[in-house]
Design a protein around this motif. Sequence first.
Motif, mmCIF file in Angstrom:
data_model
loop_
_atom_site.group_PDB
_atom_site.id
_atom_site.type_symbol
_atom_site.label_atom_id
_atom_site.label_comp_id
_atom_site.label_asym_id
_atom_site.label_seq_id
_atom_site.Cartn_x
_atom_site.Cartn_y
_atom_site.Cartn_z
ATOM 1 N N HIS A 363 -0.675 -4.569 12.716
ATOM 2 C CA HIS A 363 -1.205 -3.208 12.703
ATOM 3 C C HIS A 363 -0.199 -2.304 12.003
ATOM 4 N N PHE A 364 -0.417 -2.074 10.743
ATOM 5 C CA PHE A 364 0.452 -1.224 9.957
ATOM 6 C C PHE A 364 -0.349 -0.691 8.780
ATOM 7 N N ILE A 365 0.211 0.299 8.123
ATOM 8 C CA ILE A 365 -0.369 0.768 6.865
ATOM 9 C C ILE A 365 0.673 0.566 5.782
ATOM 10 N N SER A 366 0.327 -0.239 4.801
ATOM 11 C CA SER A 366 1.230 -0.439 3.672
ATOM 12 C C SER A 366 0.402 -0.581 2.396
ATOM 13 N N ALA A 367 -0.603 0.268 2.269
ATOM 14 C CA ALA A 367 -1.467 0.210 1.096
ATOM 15 C C ALA A 367 -0.710 0.562 -0.180
ATOM 16 N N PHE A 368 0.434 1.260 -0.006
ATOM 17 C CA PHE A 368 1.232 1.671 -1.170
ATOM 18 C C PHE A 368 2.697 1.272 -1.017
ATOM 19 N N GLY A 369 2.978 0.351 -0.054
ATOM 20 C CA GLY A 369 4.347 -0.095 0.174
ATOM 21 C C GLY A 369 5.094 0.712 1.217
ATOM 22 N N GLU A 370 4.383 1.582 1.960
ATOM 23 C CA GLU A 370 5.061 2.461 2.916
ATOM 24 C C GLU A 370 5.400 1.776 4.235
ATOM 25 N N HIS A 371 4.645 0.766 4.621
ATOM 26 C CA HIS A 371 4.803 0.004 5.862
ATOM 27 C C HIS A 371 5.060 0.924 7.065
ATOM 28 N N VAL A 372 4.112 1.806 7.305
ATOM 29 C CA VAL A 372 4.140 2.663 8.488
ATOM 30 C C VAL A 372 3.658 1.855 9.682
ATOM 31 N N ILE A 373 4.418 1.902 10.784
ATOM 32 C CA ILE A 373 4.084 1.117 11.971
ATOM 33 C C ILE A 373 3.622 2.018 13.107
ATOM 34 N N VAL A 393 -5.152 15.209 23.009
ATOM 35 C CA VAL A 393 -5.777 14.170 22.196
ATOM 36 C C VAL A 393 -6.421 13.145 23.117
ATOM 37 N N THR A 394 -7.693 12.902 22.907
ATOM 38 C CA THR A 394 -8.386 11.869 23.683
ATOM 39 C C THR A 394 -8.082 10.490 23.123
ATOM 40 N N GLU A 395 -8.185 10.330 21.810
ATOM 41 C CA GLU A 395 -7.931 9.038 21.159
ATOM 42 C C GLU A 395 -7.759 9.286 19.664
ATOM 43 N N PHE A 396 -7.126 8.318 18.986
ATOM 44 C CA PHE A 396 -6.952 8.476 17.543
ATOM 45 C C PHE A 396 -6.679 7.126 16.889
ATOM 46 N N THR A 397 -6.888 7.072 15.578
ATOM 47 C CA THR A 397 -6.509 5.923 14.769
ATOM 48 C C THR A 397 -6.227 6.442 13.356
ATOM 49 N N VAL A 398 -5.504 5.646 12.574
ATOM 50 C CA VAL A 398 -5.075 6.069 11.242
ATOM 51 C C VAL A 398 -5.400 4.968 10.239
ATOM 52 N N ALA A 399 -5.870 5.360 9.066
ATOM 53 C CA ALA A 399 -6.208 4.391 8.014
ATOM 54 C C ALA A 399 -5.908 5.005 6.650
ATOM 55 N N TYR A 441 10.078 5.274 3.190
ATOM 56 C CA TYR A 441 9.154 4.833 2.141
ATOM 57 C C TYR A 441 7.971 5.797 2.028
ATOM 58 N N TYR A 442 7.480 6.245 3.171
ATOM 59 C CA TYR A 442 6.405 7.234 3.173
ATOM 60 C C TYR A 442 6.890 8.529 2.525
ATOM 61 N N ASP A 443 8.108 8.930 2.860
ATOM 62 C CA ASP A 443 8.702 10.135 2.277
ATOM 63 C C ASP A 443 8.787 10.014 0.757
ATOM 64 N N ASP A 444 9.237 8.855 0.277
ATOM 65 C CA ASP A 444 9.345 8.643 -1.172
ATOM 66 C C ASP A 444 7.995 8.767 -1.863
ATOM 67 N N ARG A 482 -4.215 1.444 16.849
ATOM 68 C CA ARG A 482 -3.690 2.739 16.443
ATOM 69 C C ARG A 482 -3.770 2.944 14.933
ATOM 70 N N LEU A 483 -3.611 1.875 14.175
ATOM 71 C CA LEU A 483 -3.658 2.008 12.717
ATOM 72 C C LEU A 483 -4.059 0.689 12.096
ATOM 73 N N SER A 484 -4.595 0.778 10.882
ATOM 74 C CA SER A 484 -5.083 -0.393 10.167
ATOM 75 C C SER A 484 -4.738 -0.248 8.692
ATOM 76 N N ASN A 485 -4.603 -1.372 8.026
ATOM 77 C CA ASN A 485 -4.294 -1.340 6.596
ATOM 78 C C ASN A 485 -5.565 -1.343 5.743
#
Length: 499
Positions: A363-373, A393-399, A441-444, A482-485
């Motif tokens: 469960h991470f996002i690294s669509a651009f090399g950011e590897h957010v966990i 916040v009741t619930e959330f997810t990130v993509a 990496y996200y910052d960059d 919580r998150l998906s790639n």
Amino acid sequence: MGIRALLSEPLAKYIVQKQREWIERSVEVQEEWRKRLVKQAGATQFGKDHFFRDIHSYADFRQAVPISDYEDIKGYIARIKQGEENILWPGKPLYFAKTSGTTSGTKYIPISKDSISNHIDSARNAILNYIAETKKAAFLDKKLIFLSGSPVLTETGGVLTGRLSGISNHHVPAYLRSNQLPSYETNCIEDWETKLEKIIDETLGQPMSLISGIPPWVQMYFDRIIERTGRQIKDVFPDFSLFIYGGVNFEPYRAKLFESIGKPVDSIELYPASEGFLAYQDSQYEEGMLLLLNTGIFYEFIPAENYYDENPVRLSIGEVEVGRNYAVIINSNAGLWGYSIGDTVRFVSTNPYRVIVSGRIKHFISAFGEHVIGEEIEKALQYAMTRHPEVEVTEFTVAPMVSPAEGLPYHEWLIEFAREPASPEQFAQDIDQKLTELNVYYDDLITGNILRRLIIKNLPKNAFINYMRSQGKLGGQNKVPRLSNDRKIADELSGLATS
């Protein structure tokens, strides 16, 4: 003080003393378990296939036992399901814990006669640690509720099969059964919403002192009670004093949950999994959960950033460092070998060894090399919520939104608010600012104009409940990632929100 509370105190003192003894020998205890597990499983099919008789050191073990996931052991499990014995562990499993897999469909995780105590005793010992430290035990003499899956078991190849929480329900100590709720009949109801209404029927008016369950489903229980009664939980259950939870990070739920309760209550965090009960919060005053190193599991750890390397480094407990994220690998007396449970942990202490669950390895996002966990997005959201105290916040997810209709790609945060921020733009900016601090990496990517800053999509009330219902995963131990790639979950949530 009632008899249960009175008897619990000497038992709590004894358990904590035994715990201290193995804590002082943590590295030695783990090596003893490695040797014992290999010796016991030497004559199993897995042991023969991997030359357990030739293992004389940890280096030999790493050479002989590959890192695996469920797909890798599926053939062995299939033989057990056909009734064969001595496959992964001597004899046949006592149970199969059924759990949902993303690529493997339903997983059948073995629980052996030797490993069942890991699941049952660990849950008990978490409570006893609390009693030993706080001297609070009166809650044991009132009503205790465990929001769990159905205890109805089927058979698979002669092995009793069901959800882990349902299996555990069969092992609640006899001295607690008389004050346990809901009733067995209610617990057997499969449909979560029907079951929830029956649980409320049975618990209203009762002296509830302990409530246990996964936070989003406990929140749903609280919401329904408040709808029925018009009162906060503290007024409905004035004896409620202890909340036990696990399965997800509590922080995103804390504010709304405690507002529903209306008063502070103590809490105990657990780290149970179908594959084993790994850790529990042993102190109300120390960060993290005590990793259970003397319950039949030999642990290995792979630095998270190296997990997908061809030959990733494998570390034993004595080699881990505070502050690093590791993928958890277990070898157990249930017959799991080199098994990656899919979680990452971060050590906050090595004396004793305490961890926090930092995310899921897949469960991470690294669509651009950011590897957010997961840990990073939860911290970023928590930071923004402290700056906007009105927000719930009741619930959330990130993509990732890789190909938007216009403009640069971005991370889309799909959030169901119980109370929205007064300034949505500033709230999103605060999340984004914290995320850039946490992930270089996200910052960059942001500063390099590869990504634009995140965008929040507000979802209507019950969006996540409706999504889980559509997946047949409402209630029980099920959780929204919580998150998906990819955008599979995000697009389905968006579709439900607009349909």
